[in-house]
Write a protein that holds these residues in place. Structure first.
Motif, short mmCIF file in Angstrom:
data_model
loop_
_atom_site.label_atom_id
_atom_site.label_comp_id
_atom_site.label_asym_id
_atom_site.label_seq_id
_atom_site.Cartn_x
_atom_site.Cartn_y
_atom_site.Cartn_z
N GLN A 1 40.21 21.59 17.23
CA GLN A 1 41.44 20.91 17.69
C GLN A 1 41.22 20.48 19.13
O GLN A 1 40.76 21.29 19.95
CB GLN A 1 42.62 21.86 17.60
N TYR A 2 41.57 19.23 19.39
CA TYR A 2 41.28 18.66 20.70
C TYR A 2 42.52 18.03 21.30
O TYR A 2 43.39 17.55 20.57
CB TYR A 2 40.18 17.59 20.57
N SER A 3 42.55 17.97 22.64
CA SER A 3 43.64 17.25 23.30
C SER A 3 43.31 15.76 23.26
O SER A 3 42.21 15.37 22.88
CB SER A 3 43.79 17.74 24.74
N GLN A 4 44.25 14.95 23.71
CA GLN A 4 44.05 13.49 23.71
C GLN A 4 43.25 13.03 24.92
O GLN A 4 42.92 11.84 25.04
CB GLN A 4 45.41 12.79 23.71
N GLN A 5 42.93 13.95 25.82
CA GLN A 5 42.24 13.57 27.06
C GLN A 5 40.83 13.03 26.77
O GLN A 5 40.09 13.61 25.96
CB GLN A 5 42.14 14.80 27.97
N ALA A 6 40.54 11.92 27.42
CA ALA A 6 39.20 11.32 27.24
C ALA A 6 38.17 12.06 28.10
O ALA A 6 38.52 12.70 29.10
CB ALA A 6 39.24 9.86 27.65
N LEU A 7 36.91 11.96 27.72
CA LEU A 7 35.83 12.43 28.60
C LEU A 7 35.51 11.31 29.58
O LEU A 7 35.67 10.13 29.26
CB LEU A 7 34.56 12.73 27.79
N THR A 8 35.05 11.68 30.75
CA THR A 8 34.57 10.65 31.68
C THR A 8 33.12 10.31 31.32
O THR A 8 32.44 11.08 30.62
CB THR A 8 34.62 11.16 33.13
N LEU A 9 32.67 9.20 31.85
CA LEU A 9 31.27 8.81 31.60
C LEU A 9 30.32 9.82 32.26
O LEU A 9 29.23 10.09 31.73
CB LEU A 9 31.05 7.39 32.16
N ASP A 10 30.73 10.38 33.39
CA ASP A 10 29.93 11.43 34.04
C ASP A 10 29.76 12.64 33.11
O ASP A 10 28.67 13.20 32.99
CB ASP A 10 30.63 11.92 35.32
N GLU A 11 30.87 13.03 32.49
CA GLU A 11 30.80 14.20 31.60
C GLU A 11 29.91 13.90 30.39
O GLU A 11 29.13 14.74 29.96
CB GLU A 11 32.22 14.59 31.15
N LEU A 12 30.04 12.68 29.88
CA LEU A 12 29.19 12.31 28.75
C LEU A 12 27.71 12.33 29.16
O LEU A 12 26.85 12.83 28.43
CB LEU A 12 29.58 10.92 28.22
N SER A 13 27.45 11.79 30.34
CA SER A 13 26.07 11.75 30.83
C SER A 13 25.50 13.17 30.94
O SER A 13 24.34 13.43 30.59
CB SER A 13 26.05 11.04 32.19
N TRP A 14 26.34 14.08 31.38
CA TRP A 14 25.92 15.49 31.50
C TRP A 14 25.61 16.08 30.11
O TRP A 14 24.58 16.72 29.91
CB TRP A 14 27.04 16.26 32.20
#
Ligand code: FMN
Length: 246
Positions: free
Chosen positions: A70-83
């Protein structure tokens, strides 16, 4: 798990590589990365934000790790994805062999996986299917088609909902020849072992960016390979994992 159509692929792949490994027969080593089509739209990723990722206690991360569906609606940032891409498949070094060294172990440093991403909510990215070009730290746009996005979730059968509700889904694709070139039929086993290491790094590192992860092994091989335009023999989806903010 739902119907599993994996056997057919396993047999085909194993039979295809029962012979002498390519390395011993003088076959040139396959490239370290699956080639990027000349016409592809390429998106540069930010460098992984090593300095700003909060430290997470490794023991706590291991002790508290659970699959999160189960996840919130909050998006990941591109920085977080890069990590997250770095912890799973980032290239730290190219050795003389040549081979890549990455944050995950890999049999013979073959690193025979490619990472596809089904993106629902990442800041700065249109929803769609992308591939991570690890050597360049770029994303390659594969498809923004609603049919492909929906089809991948449907191929995940009982995990369809988490694919649709997660911020993104990692889809690891095996490039069989990169592994069987050295290890022949045993390489088929190593591909699966390697995928497990990658997913475990994702589980643990996701904690640092407030995300939860759920591994997915129950999916329809034929459908998902076809949507990703993989032949199912030399290139096939080996494992998936959904990711989203808690
Ligand atoms: C190889 C593998 C395949 C899995 N496939 C699925 C899946 O298709 N769908 C799903 O919801 N969870 C899947 N999981 C997650 C497991 O259900 C989960 O790890 C297990 O129930 C233990 O729970 P925990 O991870 O919270 O400790 C998979 C886990 C592994 C390791």
């Amino acid at each position: 798990m739902a119907e599993n159509i994996g056997k057919e692929f396993m047999h085909k792949t194993v039979h295809a590589c029962l012979s002498q490994p390519g390395e011993k027969s003088g076959v040139p080593q396959p490239p370290l990365e699956y080639p990027i089509p000349a016409a592809a739209r390429r998106i540069a990723l930010p460098e992984p934000p090593f300095d700003s990722i909060p430290a997470v206690d490794l023991f706590a991360a291991i002790q508290e790790r659970r699959s999160v569906r189960q996840y919130s609606q909050q998006a990941l940032t591109l920085d977080e994805l890069s990590w997250l891409l770095w912890v799973t498949q980032g290239v730290q070094q190219i050795t003389d062999r040549p081979a890549t060294l990455r944050p995950v172990p890999s049999a013979g440093a073959r690193h025979a996986l490619e990472t596809y991403l089904l993106v629902n909510r990442v800041e700065g990215l249109t929803a769609g299917l992308y591939r991570y070009a690890a050597l360049e730290n770029e994303l390659i746009e594969v498809s923004l088609s609603a049919e492909v996005i929906q089809g991948i979730a449907l191929a995940c059968r009982s995990s369809q909902k988490i694919c649709q509700e997660s911020a993104l889904t990692f889809i690891w694709v095996a490039v069989a020849e990169r592994m069987t070139w050295r290890y022949s039929e045993r390489g088929y086993r190593f591909l699966h072992l390697d995928a497990g290491h990658v997913c475990q790094n994702l589980y643990l590192a996701a904690e640092a960016v407030g995300c939860g992860v759920c591994a997915i092994g129950g999916y329809n091989d034929i459908e998902i390979n076809s949507l990703l335009e993989l032949d199912g023999d030399e290139l096939f989806v080996i494992y998936l994992a959904t990711v989203g903010k808690r």
